[in-house]
Write an enzyme that holds these catalytic residues in place. Structure first.
Site, short mmCIF file in Angstrom:
data_model
loop_
_atom_site.label_atom_id
_atom_site.label_comp_id
_atom_site.label_asym_id
_atom_site.label_seq_id
_atom_site.Cartn_x
_atom_site.Cartn_y
_atom_site.Cartn_z
CD1 TRP A 1 -0.15 -6.06 -3.85
CD2 TRP A 1 0.14 -6.81 -1.76
NE1 TRP A 1 0.31 -7.35 -3.93
CE2 TRP A 1 0.49 -7.84 -2.67
CE3 TRP A 1 0.23 -7.07 -0.40
CZ2 TRP A 1 0.93 -9.08 -2.26
CZ3 TRP A 1 0.67 -8.32 0.02
CH2 TRP A 1 1.03 -9.31 -0.91
CD GLU B 1 15.42 -11.85 -12.74
OE1 GLU B 1 15.16 -12.31 -11.61
OE2 GLU B 1 14.88 -10.82 -13.18
CG HIS C 1 19.68 -35.50 -6.38
ND1 HIS C 1 20.15 -36.70 -5.93
CD2 HIS C 1 20.72 -34.88 -6.96
CE1 HIS C 1 21.45 -36.79 -6.20
NE2 HIS C 1 21.81 -35.69 -6.84
CG ASN D 1 2.27 0.87 3.80
OD1 ASN D 1 2.04 -0.29 3.50
ND2 ASN D 1 3.48 1.40 3.75
N GLY D 2 0.70 -1.12 6.08
CA GLY D 2 1.33 -1.96 7.10
C GLY D 2 0.40 -3.11 7.45
CB CYS E 1 -0.93 0.07 1.20
SG CYS E 1 -1.90 -1.42 1.42
NE ARG F 1 4.45 2.17 -0.59
CZ ARG F 1 5.65 2.25 -0.02
NH1 ARG F 1 6.65 2.76 -0.70
NH2 ARG F 1 5.85 1.82 1.19
CE LYS G 1 10.06 -1.46 -10.43
NZ LYS G 1 10.44 -2.82 -10.85
CE LYS H 1 11.68 -10.58 -14.20
NZ LYS H 1 12.17 -9.71 -13.25
CD GLU I 1 8.41 -10.99 -11.91
OE1 GLU I 1 8.10 -10.69 -10.75
OE2 GLU I 1 9.49 -10.66 -12.42
C1 G6P Z 1 9.10 -7.38 -5.70
C2 G6P Z 1 9.30 -6.99 -7.15
C3 G6P Z 1 10.55 -7.66 -7.70
C4 G6P Z 1 11.75 -7.30 -6.83
C5 G6P Z 1 11.50 -7.67 -5.36
C6 G6P Z 1 12.58 -7.10 -4.48
O1 G6P Z 1 8.78 -8.72 -5.59
O2 G6P Z 1 8.17 -7.35 -7.91
O3 G6P Z 1 10.77 -7.23 -9.02
O4 G6P Z 1 12.86 -7.99 -7.28
O5 G6P Z 1 10.27 -7.08 -4.93
O6 G6P Z 1 12.52 -5.72 -4.56
P1 G6P Z 1 13.73 -4.73 -4.30
O7 G6P Z 1 13.13 -3.37 -4.48
O8 G6P Z 1 14.17 -4.99 -2.90
O9 G6P Z 1 14.77 -5.04 -5.31
#
Ligand code: G6P
Length: 598
Positions: free
Chosen positions: A72, A471, A494, A98-99, A2, A27, A593, A475, A478
């Site tokens: 969120w 990664e 394994h 927020n929290g 949030c 957020r 994000k 990608k 997500e």
């Molecule tokens: C969220 C974002 C990711 C990011 C992660 C860590 O999950 O969607 O893209 O890698 O947070 O965020 P930071 O700002 O700590 O890199």
């Protein structure tokens, strides 16, 4: 997670709050709302949707004070009734939060017992009801009494009909920043929402309360005034602009060569790596490097582990911040802890950094967002200079983090001239290689059209290829919502190989020279069980080309820069797969994000 915003001015403030919310959408974007005080009453508008859907309603709101929220969802679905602001039972207060309030169930039971009817399923509504219950004419006292009963984390903004020119606020655990502007004052979860309006800013500390009016900002702790220092705002307002691109994600993928160039300009001078922020001997006597991060930043840390081990010949560990923060503390003597975070606001990473600070460990943060909270918790900050990243799925943020780690390793070892020349030349070649790889976008789109039909895909690799596989897999899942997992190729036998059957899609990443034969064996094993393998390999590697069903040949690069280049075809693949599945690429479902709650 949030985002919250509050404004006090001598004119209508709802439009500014709306603009602030747009900046905070990274957020969370499940629902949004704004409340103002107008003619002595609270007027509130909410939507179960994106902030932009609030525009028309926000234009109809008028008030010299306003608060707003982009949500969120944590407690209760993304509905209008669960959207903030929440209004107290007596109609006197509106609140955004927020929290997470960890004792909300107990508090709700207590307040319900007193005859208060709740309108939402949120944990946040208990706060506004608690404030109303504790109100005897002084909102700061009511706020203070209420927050003292809360466990968990909060950044709160509050308006009260008895004080129609003030916004009140409190903070513990979640970020909250006050801003001083011309004829207006404000607060928000982060600087980006304030930067167009504020001249100077001040971060609240845990336990502080705030009252803002158009020309005053008063801070309190335990009901008593406290003095705070303001700093000039350094972050310039940026216009989120996709240019010719359809989405921010693809724009940011294509930003990478320029980002790489600016990192090189900043960090390589006269053929040497430069980190003027660091004391020259900071890495000289260390015994180990401990990297801590979340999400893609963790994956960047995994790439960093292989790069730094190769360069420093020291133990390098990588931990998820959410695990690290609660693990049994280990002695930090001889350890340098490197926190990686694009936003610098990720709750778990911040908590981990606080822990290292409390244990007096030495630390470096690798951060993109200037002046973000993480930068205040570490001894040194290295900015990644990726520029603002808007798409939730990071691309240029990730490659900038990996490049910074490469350069850090080179910097630590540059007294060894043999390391230096080759490595610096390799890093300098990154922008050009990136451009070449971006030129394969049509091929990535063709591949994506096939991948979009899959229910499940797997990525395999060894060493740094494994780090990139993590990664690449993240990608894809997500933004396209296709189930995807990455395995260390040597671990397949394994357990994971049981998942392979006729037609299973496997991506094999096989650029790390010393181990290509090993991964070729893994490719053979999955193919023997029916897998259809697309492999990424160096263009001179005939063995991998021969064994896979489809190839992604890549330029031959120095191993320390391999990860930065190898991820690009997979960023493109994820993007086009999501696009051909009609997904909301820049704002994937359920994600945000910046994850500012644990
Ligand atoms: C969220 C974002 C990711 C990011 C992660 C860590 O999950 O969607 O893209 O890698 O947070 O965020 P930071 O700002 O700590 O890199």
């Amino acid at each position: 997670m949030c985002g919250i915003v509050g404004f006090a001015a001598n004119e209508n403030t709802a439009a500014e709050v709306f603009k602030g919310l747009l900046k905070l959408e990274y957020r969370g974007y499940d629902s949004a709302g704004i409340a103002v005080i107008n003619e002595g009453r609270i007027k509130c508008e909410k939507v179960a949707g994106r902030v932009s859907e609030l525009k028309d309603a926000a234009e109809g709101l008028f008030g010299k004070v306003s608060i707003g929220h982009t949500r969120w969802a944590t407690h209760g679905a993304a509905t209008r009734s669960n959207a903030h602001p929440h209004i107290s039972y007596d109609g006197r207060f509106a609140l955004v939060h927020n929290g997470i309030i960890e004792n909300s169930v107990e508090l709700k039971a207590e307040l319900t017992g007193l005859g208060i009817e709740f309108k939402s399923e949120t944990d946040s509504e208990v706060i506004v009801q608690l404030i109303a219950k504790n109100y005897f004419g002084d909102p700061i006292k009511a706020l203070d009494a209420a927050v003292k009963r809360l466990s968990g984390s909060f950044a709160i903004a509050l308006i009260c009909t008895d004080f129609p020119l003030s916004v009140f606020a409190a903070k513990k655990g979640s970020p909250l920043i006050a801003g001083r502007g011309r004829n207006r004052n404000m607060l928000a979860s982060d600087v980006s929402a304030l930067s167009p309006f504020a001249k100077s800013i001040c971060r609240l500390s845990d336990g502080e309360l705030l009252e803002i009016r158009k020309d005053t900002l008063n801070f309190f702790r335990d009901g008593k005034p406290v003095e705070k220092e303001f700093e000039e705002i350094k972050m310039k307002e940026y216009k989120a602009d996709k240019g010719e691109f359809e989405h921010f994600m693809i724009k940011e993928i294509f930003d990478q060569p320029e980002v790489a160039k600016s990192i090189i300009e900043k960090r390589i001078r006269n053929g040497e790596a430069v980190f003027s922020e660091l004391e020259p001997d900071i890495l000289t006597d260390i015994k180990q490097v401990s990297i801590v991060a979340c999400g893609s930043a963790y994956n960047a840390g995994m790439a960093g582990k292989y790069i730094l081990k190769e360069l420093l010949r020291l133990p390098v560990t990588v931990s998820l911040a959410s695990e690290y923060r609660y693990a049994a503390p280990l002695p930090l003597e001889g350890t340098i802890t490197v926190f990686i975070s694009q936003s610098g606001e990720t709750a778990d990473t911040l908590a981990a950094a606080e822990r290292v600070r409390a244990l007096r460990g030495r630390s470096i943060s690798i951060v993109n967002v200037r002046d973000s909270a993480l930068t205040k918790l570490t001894d040194y900050t290295l900015y990644t200079e990726a520029g603002p990243e808007v798409a939730v799925a990071t691309t240029k943020g990730y490659t900038a983090q990996v490049m910074t780690l490469c350069l850090l390793g080179v910097w630590a070892k540059q007294s060894e001239k043999s390391v230096l020349f080759e490595a610096v030349e390799a890093i300098k070649s990154i922008p050009e290689i990136m451009l070449r790889l971006l030129g394969t976008k049509d091929k990535a789109e063709e591949l994506a059209k096939k991948v979009k039909e899959e229910d499940s895909v797997y990525f395999i690799g060894r060493n740094i290829d494994y780090a990139v596989a993590l990664e690449a897999s993240l990608k894809l899942k997500e933004i396209s919502y296709i189930h995807s997992e990455a395995f260390a190729a040597g671990e397949l036998k394994h357990g994971s190989i049981a998942l392979i059957e006729e037609g299973t899609k496997v991506f094999a990443l096989n650029c790390y020279g010393p181990l290509t034969d090993k991964t070729v064996s893994a490719i053979r094993e999955v193919k023997a069980r029916g897998a259809c393998v697309t492999a990424a390999f160096c263009e001179n590697d005939g063995n991998t080309a021969a064994v896979c069903d489809e190839g992604i040949p890549l330029p031959i690069v120095h191993p320390i820069v391999g990860a930065v280049c190898e991820i690009i075809p997979f960023q493109l693949l994820a993007y086009f797969t999501a696009k051909h599945r009609g997904a909301d690429i820049d704002k994937p479902r359920n994600l945000a994000k910046s994850v500012t709650v644990e």
